[in-house]
Design an enzyme around this catalytic site. Sequence first.
Site: not given
Ligand code: 1CP
Length: 345
Positions: A28, A32, A41, A78, A154
């Site tokens: 990540r 944000r 965004r 994602d 999910y």
């Molecule tokens: O910078 C990076 O790492 C690349 C971008 C990236 C990656 C690798 C994002 C952007 N998401 C992910 C993977 C991801 N998505 C995972 C695996 C990693 C982890 O455990 O965090 C998971 C579980 C998700 C699912 C997901 N996407 C959630 C739910 C998390 C949960 O706790 O259940 C959420 C809230 C997102 C949205 C998301 N994905 C990425 C961002 C920056 C965001 C936030 C969206 C925003 O408000 O801009």
Amino acid sequence: MTAVSTGKTLLRVLAGSTLEPPPIWLMRQAGRYLPEYRALRARTGGFLELCLSPALAAEVTLQPIRRYGLDGAILFSDILVVPYGLGQAVSFREGEGPILEALDHGGDLARLAMDGFAGRVAPIGETVRRVRAELPPSVTLIGFAGSPWTVSTYMIEGRSSREFGRIKAWLYRDPSALAALIDRLVEATVAYLELQIAAGVEAIQLFESWAGILPAPAFERWVVTPNAAIIAQLNARHPDIPVILFPRGAGANYQAVSRMAGLAGVGLDTTVPPTWARQTFAPSMALQGNLDPLVLATGGAALAEEVRRIRAALGSGPFVFNLGHGVVPETPPEHVAELVRLVRA
Ligand code: 1CP
């Protein structure tokens, strides 16, 4: 120990070299906590739309590289792009996270289809091509996917979950339906990662973010087996592309991961004792991690001390500095700059 010369340090470590200082990237690292991400965004629509807009997603991927000069860039996308590609309705609500049209029972698998998948995920390939064209030559482009078990949570729960009651009901009442879903995800994930490889990613990370909620035999069946199938197919067709598995929260089940074939690297979550990991995994295995994201958010003396501890414990073999999970949104951006300085000092 090899001195750092030219070339892609991250790829060298994933090939088994021990480098001092170690390469660094952060899960990540785009997101944000960065003002430039929040600004972009604010002028785009939904989060999924951002993931499917190559010019914007490429820009977001590059933001932390420009700011910090990290050694790895991770494709901005994602893990839920795969269910979207299979035809499941996916959206992201501000402050609530992902919302999916949940699968209710095995019969709902008929709603998912591989035909149309390549077309729906094609924008991700375009993002990869754009990033590759702009990336400095020393930086490795990392592609990724969610692992089948994690993505299934999910798809069946329909959202982020704490209890995982629905997927566990599938697992214990109707394992053949769960197996059918997992098989479909293995196929879709390999296709999706091959699209990323064809477009130019140089390494892959599999995110098994919910590895930590299963008893040992279920861990073998639903975490080890599907990830092993993906890794075997990728290694057979793309032997030059290293694969990292991040089985977050696996605890003592990291031992089972240490017996898996074909992995170049393993991501350690924050709770894994680094010296135990060094003893448990083969000496040639690249270990990646595992700074507490909340220490990064805190900064100061605690950050310096934790960086020192982790480097001392893991730096004797192939090592990639990373966090034990993703950067949290409240992290001051200057703490990331300080972390990079500490790791390269
Ligand atoms: O910078 C990076 O790492 C690349 C971008 C990236 C990656 C690798 C994002 C952007 N998401 C992910 C993977 C991801 N998505 C995972 C695996 C990693 C982890 O455990 O965090 C998971 C579980 C998700 C699912 C997901 N996407 C959630 C739910 C998390 C949960 O706790 O259940 C959420 C809230 C997102 C949205 C998301 N994905 C990425 C961002 C920056 C965001 C936030 C969206 C925003 O408000 O801009």
